[in-house]
Scaffold this motif. Structure first.
Motif, PDB file in Angstrom:
ATOM      1  N   GLY A  18       0.804  -1.228   0.000  1.00  0.00           N
ATOM      2  CA  GLY A  18       0.000   0.000   0.000  1.00  0.00           C
ATOM      3  C   GLY A  18       0.825   1.260   0.000  1.00  0.00           C
ATOM      4  N   GLN A  19       2.026   1.197  -0.511  1.00  0.00           N
ATOM      5  CA  GLN A  19       2.907   2.361  -0.501  1.00  0.00           C
ATOM      6  C   GLN A  19       3.659   2.409  -1.830  1.00  0.00           C
ATOM      7  OE1 GLN A  19       5.362   3.214   3.047  1.00  0.00           O
ATOM      8  NE2 GLN A  19       7.127   3.193   1.664  1.00  0.00           N
ATOM      9  N   VAL A  20       3.686   3.623  -2.448  1.00  0.00           N
ATOM     10  CA  VAL A  20       4.352   3.789  -3.738  1.00  0.00           C
ATOM     11  C   VAL A  20       5.000   5.164  -3.792  1.00  0.00           C
ATOM     12  CG1 VAL A  20       2.332   4.757  -4.915  1.00  0.00           C
ATOM     13  CG2 VAL A  20       4.036   3.500  -6.238  1.00  0.00           C
ATOM     14  N   ASN A  21       6.049   5.260  -4.587  1.00  0.00           N
ATOM     15  CA  ASN A  21       6.714   6.550  -4.795  1.00  0.00           C
ATOM     16  C   ASN A  21       6.074   7.260  -5.979  1.00  0.00           C
ATOM     17  OD1 ASN A  21       8.677   6.276  -2.732  1.00  0.00           O
ATOM     18  ND2 ASN A  21       9.917   4.959  -4.063  1.00  0.00           N
ATOM     19  N   GLY A  22       5.369   8.328  -5.674  1.00  0.00           N
ATOM     20  CA  GLY A  22       4.803   9.150  -6.747  1.00  0.00           C
ATOM     21  C   GLY A  22       5.766  10.259  -7.123  1.00  0.00           C
ATOM     22  N   LEU A  23       5.574  10.816  -8.301  1.00  0.00           N
ATOM     23  CA  LEU A  23       6.470  11.865  -8.794  1.00  0.00           C
ATOM     24  C   LEU A  23       5.656  13.116  -9.109  1.00  0.00           C
ATOM     25  CD1 LEU A  23       8.766   9.792 -11.182  1.00  0.00           C
ATOM     26  CD2 LEU A  23       9.307  10.629  -8.895  1.00  0.00           C
ATOM     27  N   ALA A  24       6.158  14.221  -8.658  1.00  0.00           N
ATOM     28  CA  ALA A  24       5.511  15.505  -8.919  1.00  0.00           C
ATOM     29  C   ALA A  24       6.589  16.521  -9.266  1.00  0.00           C
ATOM     30  CB  ALA A  24       4.708  15.962  -7.706  1.00  0.00           C
ATOM     31  N   VAL A  25       6.178  17.681  -9.736  1.00  0.00           N
ATOM     32  CA  VAL A  25       7.113  18.775  -9.990  1.00  0.00           C
ATOM     33  C   VAL A  25       6.727  19.951  -9.104  1.00  0.00           C
ATOM     34  CG1 VAL A  25       7.761  18.149 -12.340  1.00  0.00           C
ATOM     35  CG2 VAL A  25       5.748  19.555 -11.951  1.00  0.00           C
ATOM     36  N   THR A  26       7.723  20.642  -8.664  1.00  0.00           N
ATOM     37  CA  THR A  26       7.509  21.868  -7.909  1.00  0.00           C
ATOM     38  C   THR A  26       8.532  22.871  -8.391  1.00  0.00           C
ATOM     39  OG1 THR A  26       7.254  22.793  -5.685  1.00  0.00           O
ATOM     40  CG2 THR A  26       9.073  21.251  -6.022  1.00  0.00           C
ATOM     41  N   GLN A  71      -2.143   7.625 -19.013  1.00  0.00           N
ATOM     42  CA  GLN A  71      -2.144   8.757 -19.946  1.00  0.00           C
ATOM     43  C   GLN A  71      -0.962   9.683 -19.684  1.00  0.00           C
ATOM     44  OE1 GLN A  71      -6.938   9.348 -20.295  1.00  0.00           O
ATOM     45  NE2 GLN A  71      -5.952  10.004 -18.414  1.00  0.00           N
ATOM     46  N   ALA A  72      -0.625  10.436 -20.720  1.00  0.00           N
ATOM     47  CA  ALA A  72       0.530  11.339 -20.667  1.00  0.00           C
ATOM     48  C   ALA A  72       0.325  12.439 -19.624  1.00  0.00           C
ATOM     49  CB  ALA A  72       0.773  11.954 -22.036  1.00  0.00           C
ATOM     50  N   ILE A  73       1.452  12.893 -19.086  1.00  0.00           N
ATOM     51  CA  ILE A  73       1.453  13.969 -18.092  1.00  0.00           C
ATOM     52  C   ILE A  73       2.548  14.984 -18.478  1.00  0.00           C
ATOM     53  CG2 ILE A  73       0.440  12.811 -16.124  1.00  0.00           C
ATOM     54  CD1 ILE A  73       4.210  12.864 -16.692  1.00  0.00           C
ATOM     55  N   GLY A  74       2.563  16.099 -17.792  1.00  0.00           N
ATOM     56  CA  GLY A  74       3.573  17.118 -18.041  1.00  0.00           C
ATOM     57  C   GLY A  74       4.758  16.968 -17.110  1.00  0.00           C
ATOM     58  N   GLY A  75       5.869  17.614 -17.498  1.00  0.00           N
ATOM     59  CA  GLY A  75       7.062  17.618 -16.648  1.00  0.00           C
ATOM     60  C   GLY A  75       7.721  16.266 -16.504  1.00  0.00           C
ATOM     61  N   VAL A  76       7.614  15.411 -17.515  1.00  0.00           N
ATOM     62  CA  VAL A  76       8.133  14.049 -17.378  1.00  0.00           C
ATOM     63  C   VAL A  76       9.645  14.035 -17.174  1.00  0.00           C
ATOM     64  CG1 VAL A  76       8.343  13.713 -19.880  1.00  0.00           C
ATOM     65  CG2 VAL A  76       8.063  11.736 -18.377  1.00  0.00           C
ATOM     66  N   ASN A  77      10.365  14.912 -17.844  1.00  0.00           N
ATOM     67  CA  ASN A  77      11.828  14.928 -17.693  1.00  0.00           C
ATOM     68  C   ASN A  77      12.237  15.284 -16.269  1.00  0.00           C
ATOM     69  OD1 ASN A  77      12.819  14.433 -20.513  1.00  0.00           O
ATOM     70  ND2 ASN A  77      11.581  16.246 -20.912  1.00  0.00           N
ATOM     71  N   GLU A  78      11.612  16.332 -15.735  1.00  0.00           N
ATOM     72  CA  GLU A  78      11.956  16.759 -14.377  1.00  0.00           C
ATOM     73  C   GLU A  78      11.577  15.691 -13.349  1.00  0.00           C
ATOM     74  OE1 GLU A  78      10.363  18.546 -16.581  1.00  0.00           O
ATOM     75  OE2 GLU A  78      11.674  20.270 -16.972  1.00  0.00           O
TER      76      GLU A  78
END
Length: 808
Positions: free
Chosen positions: A572-580, A693-700
C-alpha cells in the motif's frame, strides 16, 4: 504476464549531430527574422497592417519572455520602411480665440522649415518696422495724436475749473484723487471759517460742490474714451505704416509654402495680427512678465513679445525613412495623448500653445504603436482614453484632472489631430480572453489577433532555421560566433526547454539569455567562438543559481526528514512523482503515497481533498479510481470498501491528476496485500479503462527520482514508470542517459495499469477467464477476492445488526 522492457539510452535524449549542421561557426550563417515558425501570426499581422478600415487593430497573443515585443517591432520596421514618411503636425496660435490653438498638417520635411521661416519673418520685421517709426513724419503725426488727446483732456478740466471758479470753488488734486473746496479772494476757506458761516450759505456752497462733483465724474468717465481713441489712432497709424512692410515680408514667407494651403491661411491671419500689433516692435520686451516666463521654457520663442507668432512643432518626420514605429513602454494618459504643461507664476498657473507636448500617438501617427496590454490596463484612464481616440479617429489631449473633475485651472483646448495609426497590443492569452468577454468595445477596435506559437516541429529543416535564429540573436547582441558543437547542444537544450523531443521551443528570451551567458564564459576563457562547453557552463550556471530550494528538499530526503524509500518493498505504498518550482525553475520531487483499506460502504476517502489541500483535477483523478474498481471487481456485489489515500508529508496544495496511477497502484497493493517495489517511482494519470495517460514535466520527474537514487547510490534496480505516450517527450540530462546506458537506472514505458502493477509487484495482473474469474495468484484475483470478502462481511454484519436487512 507481459514483460515490459526499459527504454534504451538512445531514446531518452534526441541528439543533434554537429556534423549534420555543416558549418564551422554562425558567422557563416545568414541571419533571419525573429518570426521564424510564426507563419500564422505573420499572416495575421500582414492582414491587419494592410487593412485600412477602422477597427482592424492588432492584438498579439503570446506568453511573456518569448521575445514577441522585439519580434513584432522588427516586423513592423520592415513594413514601415516601405511606407512613405507620414505628414507632420504643428500647433499655432489662434489669433481670434487664444485658448483654442489651431493645428496645421504639413507634408514631411516642412514643420521645422515653417518654424524657422516664422522666426526669420519676425527677425526681419524687428529690423524693418522700427525704422519706419523713426521718421519725422511719423513723429509729427504721433505728436499730433497725443496733443489732440491731451488737449481734449485739458479742455474738459479747464471748462470745469472755470465753472467752479465762477462759484468761488477750487479744484484740488490730492493723493486720493480730486477734491473741491470753497475760496475767498482766491484763497481756500479754512474749515473752521466755513463752519462759522450761516446755515443757508453752507448749504448753498455744499450744493454747488455736489453738482461740480457730478460734472467731474462725467469728465473722468470720458478720459478712458479719449485714451482709447488715442490708442486706436496710434494703432491705426502704426498699421498704416507697417501694412506694406508686413505684407511684403509675409508674402516672401508665403512664397516658400505656396503649395501648402494651411500655411497660407495661417499667414493671412498672422499678417492681420502683425499689422494690428505693430506697436510690439517698438517695445523693449520687458513689459510682459508672463511671456518672459513662458519663453524661458521654450527657447524657440526667443523674444517674449513675439511668442504668439511661434510654431510649436508637435511631430516632425523630415529625417524619417518610412512610417514611425513607436514602442510605448509607459502608456500613461499623458504619454499616450500628450499634455499641456503649465508654469507657476506668483501662485497662478500659466500656459500657452507653445507648451503643448506630444504623446506617443502623435509620434506614431501615420505608422504603428506597440503597447503591452497589461501595462495600459493598469494605468488610470489610459485604456478608456485609447478606446475613445480609436473610436473618434482623432487625438484629443486630455488630463487626469479633467477626467475626475478636479480641474480648476483655465487651460487650453487645442484642435484635435486626425489619427491614422495601427495599434498593436501584446498580451497573454488569458488577458485576451478577459478583454473579449468583459469589454464589449474591445472586439470592435481590435478585430485581428496574431496568435504566436510557443514551439514548432523539430525537423532537420527547422534545426537549420534555428541556427539562423541563433545567428540573428548573436548579430543583434554583438556576441562571439557559435560553433557547430555549441549550436547542436543549444538545439538540444531548446528542445528540452520545450519539454518535447519532437519540438523546438520558440522562447527567444531564453535562447538570448543562454547565448549571452555562454558568450561571457567564452570570453572568460579567452575564446574567439562559443563552443558546447560554454553553452553547457551557461546551462549549469543558470540551474546552480536557482536550485537552493531543490538542494534543501533533497537534503531533507537524505536525512530522512522527508521519508522516501529507494529500496525494499511495502504494501500500500508507492513513490509518486511531482514537480515543484520557485519562479521559472522547476524540479522533480518524489512523494510517498499510501493507501489503507477496510470493509465499508464503498467510500474512497481522498485525505487531501478532505482537508482542502487537493484541487479539483486531483479530486477528479481519485474519483476515477472508484470507477475503475467498480468496473473491474466484485461485479455481482456492491463495493463494500472504505479506503483512504494520502500524500505523506505534503503540506501544500496538490492539483492535477498525474499521480492517479500511483494512487491506484497503492490501492491495489493494499487490497491484494502484495508489496510494491520501493526502488521504482511512478507517474501518469489513469482513465476509467485503466489506460495510463501522458502527463507534463516528465523529464523533471524522472530526474528528480534519479537524483535521490544517485545520492544514495545507484543499485541497477532503480527506475521510473512513465506513460508510454510520454516517450516522445524525453530529453533527459546526460548523466541520466549515461546511467541508463550503463544499466544502473531504468525508464519503463507503461501503456496500462496492468503493465505497471506487474512491474511493481512481480506478479501478473490477471485476465478474467471464460467464467469471469481472475487467476487466483494474480493481483486482480487477490483484489477481487478481498472485495468479495468485504462484501460478505458487510452482509453478515448487516444481518446481525438489522435482523437480516442490509441498509448499506
Amino acid at each position: 504476464m507481459t514483460e515490459i522492457q526499459p527504454l534504451s539510452a538512445d531514446v531518452l535524449r534526441q541528439r543533434c549531430d554537429p556534423q549534420r549542421l555543416d558549418f564551422e561557426t554562425t558567422a557563416d550563417i545568414p541571419s533571419t527574422d525573429r518570426l521564424m515558425g510564426q507563419g500564422r501570426a505573420a499572416d495575421a499581422m500582414r492582414f491587419a497592417l494592410a487593412m485600412r478600415r477602422s477597427g482592424y487593430n492588432l492584438f498579439v497573443i503570446g506568453e511573456r519572455g518569448f521575445g514577441h515585443q522585439t519580434s513584432v517591432k522588427q516586423f513592423l520596421e520592415y513594413q514601415a520602411a516601405d511606407s512613405e514618411a507620414p505628414d507632420e503636425w504643428v500647433y499655432v496660435n489662434n489669433f481670434d480665440v487664444s485658448r483654442t490653438p489651431k493645428v496645421l498638417r504639413l507634408p514631411p520635411g516642412n514643420a521645422v522649415r515653417f518654424r524657422e521661416a516664422m522666426e526669420e519673418l519676425i527677425d526681419d520685421l524687428k529690423v524693418a518696422l522700427p525704422s519706419l517709426f523713426e521718421t519725422d513724419d511719423y513723429r509729427n503725426r504721433l505728436r499730433a495724436i497725443n496733443d489732440e488727446a491731451k488737449e481734449q483732456q485739458d479742455q474738459a478740466f479747464e471748462t470745469l475749473r472755470t465753472k467752479a471758479a465762477a462759484e468761488e470753488i477750487a479744484i484740488l488734486r490730492t493723493p486720493m484723487g480730486f477734491a473741491f473746496a470753497p475760496t475767498k479772494d482766491d484763497k481756500v476757506v479754512e474749515p473752521e471759517i466755513f463752519n462759522a458761516l450761516d446755515k443757508t450759505e453752507r448749504e448753498r456752497v455744499e450744493g454747488v460742490i455736489e453738482g461740480l462733483q457730478h460734472e467731474l465724474e462725467s469728465v473722468l468717465r470720458n478720459m478712458p474714451v479719449i485714451e482709447k481713441k488715442r490708442r486706436d489712432s496710434i494703432r491705426s497709424l502704426n498699421a498704416e505704416l507697417a501694412s506694406s512692410t508686413v505684407s511684403a515680408s509675409v508674402a516672401s514667407t508665403a512664397e516658400q509654402f505656396r503649395d501648402i494651403p494651411p500655411v497660407l491661411d495661417y499667414l493671412k491671419s498672422a499678417e492681420a495680427d502683425l499689422v494690428r500689433n505693430a506697436g510690439l516692435f517698438l517695445q523693449d520686451g520687458g513689459e510682459d512678465e508672463t511671456a518672459k516666463l513662458l519663453s524661458r521654457e521654450a527657447p524657440e520663442a526667443r523674444d517674449p513679445r513675439f511668442r504668439r507668432y511661434g510654431v510649436n512643432v508637435v511631430v516632425a518626420n523630415g529625417d524619417a525613412n518610412g512610417a514611425a514605429v513607436i514602442l510605448e513602454d509607459h502608456p500613461t494618459l499623458g504619454n499616450l495623448l500628450g499634455r499641456i504643461e503649465h508654469l507657476s507664476q506668483m501662485g497662478t498657473l500659466v500656459t500657452d500653445f507653445m507648451l503643448i507636448k506630444p504623446g506617443s500617438l502623435h509620434k506614431a501617427n501615420g505608422g504603428f504603436i506597440v503597447i503591452e496590454a497589461r501595462k495600459i490596463l493598469t494605468e488610470p484612464f489610459a485604456w478608456e482614453a485609447l478606446k475613445r481616440t480609436l473610436r473618434g479617429n482623432a487625438i484629443r489631449i486630455e488630463s487626469a484632472a479633467e477626467q475626475i473633475g478636479f480641474a480648476t485651472t483655465v487651460t487650453l483646448d487645442p484642435e484635435p489631430i486626425p489619427l491614422d495609426v495601427k495599434v498593436i497590443l501584446i498580451g497573454e492569452r488569458r488577458l485576451y480572453d478577459l478583454l473579449v468577454h468583459l469589454d464589449p468595445e474591445f472586439s470592435a477596435l481590435f478585430k485581428v489577433e496574431a496568435d504566436f506559437e510557443d514551439r514548432w516541429a523539430r525537423t532537420s529543416e527547422n534545426e537549420e532555421k534555428s541556427v539562423q535564429l541563433f545567428s540573428s540573436i548573436i548579430d543583434d547582441e554583438d556576441l562571439r560566433p557559435l560553433d557547430a558543437t555549441g549550436a547542436a547542444l543549444l538545439i538540444e537544450e531548446v528542445s528540452r526547454f520545450a519539454g518535447d523531443a519532437e519540438r523546438l521551443s520558440l522562447h527567444i528570451g531564453y535562447v538570448t539569455d543562454l547565448l549571452r551567458e555562454a558568450d561571457f564564459w567564452a570570453g572568460d576563457d579567452k575564446k574567439q567562438t562559443i563552443g558546447s562547453a560554454d553553452v553547457e557552463r551557461a546551462i549549469a550556471g543558470r540551474i546552480k543559481r536557482k536550485d537552493r530550494v531543490r538542494e534543501r528538499v533533497y537534503e531533507a530526503i537524505d536525512r530522512e526528514t522527508l521519508l522516501i524509500d529507494t529500496a525494499g518493498t511495502a504494501i500500500g505504498q508507492v513513490n509518486g512523482l511531482a514537480v515543484t518550482g520557485i519562479g521559472d525553475f522547476v524540479f522533480g520531487k518524489p512523494s510517498r503515497i499510501t493507501a489503507r483499506v477496510r470493509m465499508g460502504t464503498g467510500k474512497l476517502v481522498d485525505i487531501e481533498r478532505e482537508v482542502e489541500l487537493g484541487g479539483p483535477l486531483h479530486s477528479k483523478g481519485v474519483l476515477i479510481l472508484t470507477s475503475f474498481l467498480n468496473a473491474n471487481f466484485a461485479l455481482d456485489r456492491p463495493l463494500s470498501l472504505w479506503a483512504s489515500l494520502v500524500f505523506e508529508q505534503s503540506y501544500g496544495g496538490i492539483d492535477g491528476d498525474s499521480a492517479s496511477s500511483a494512487e491506484l497502484y497503492a490501492l491495489l497493493s493494499a487490497l491484494a496485500e502484495v508489496p510494491i517495489r520501493q526502488d521504482l517511482a511512478v507517474t501518469g494519470s489513469v482513465n476509467q479503462l485503466g489506460q495510463v495517460q501522458a502527463i507534463g514535466g516528465v523529464n523533471e520527474k524522472i530526474e528528480g527520482f534519479f537524483d535521490i537514487c544517485n545520492r544514495r547510490g545507484l543499485t541497477g534496480d532503480q527506475g521510473v514508470l512513465i506513460p508510454k505516450s510520454n516517450t516522445k517527450h524525453l530529453m533527459l540530462r546526460q548523466d541520466v542517459v549515461d546511467a541508463v546506458k550503463a544499466g544502473k537506472f531504468a525508464v519503463y514505458p507503461i501503456h496500462s495499469i496492468d503493465e505497471g502493477i506487474e512491474i511493481l509487484t512481480g506478479l501478473p495482473a490477471g485476465v478474467r477467464d471464460t467464467s469471469g474469474k481472475y487467476p487466483a495468484k494474480s493481483i486482480y484475483g487477490l483484489v477481487d477476492d478481498r472485495l468479495r470478502e468485504f462484501a460478505e462481511a458487510r452482509r453478515a454484519f448487516a444481518e446481525r445488526e438489522n435482523g437480516g436487512k442490509d441498509n448499506g
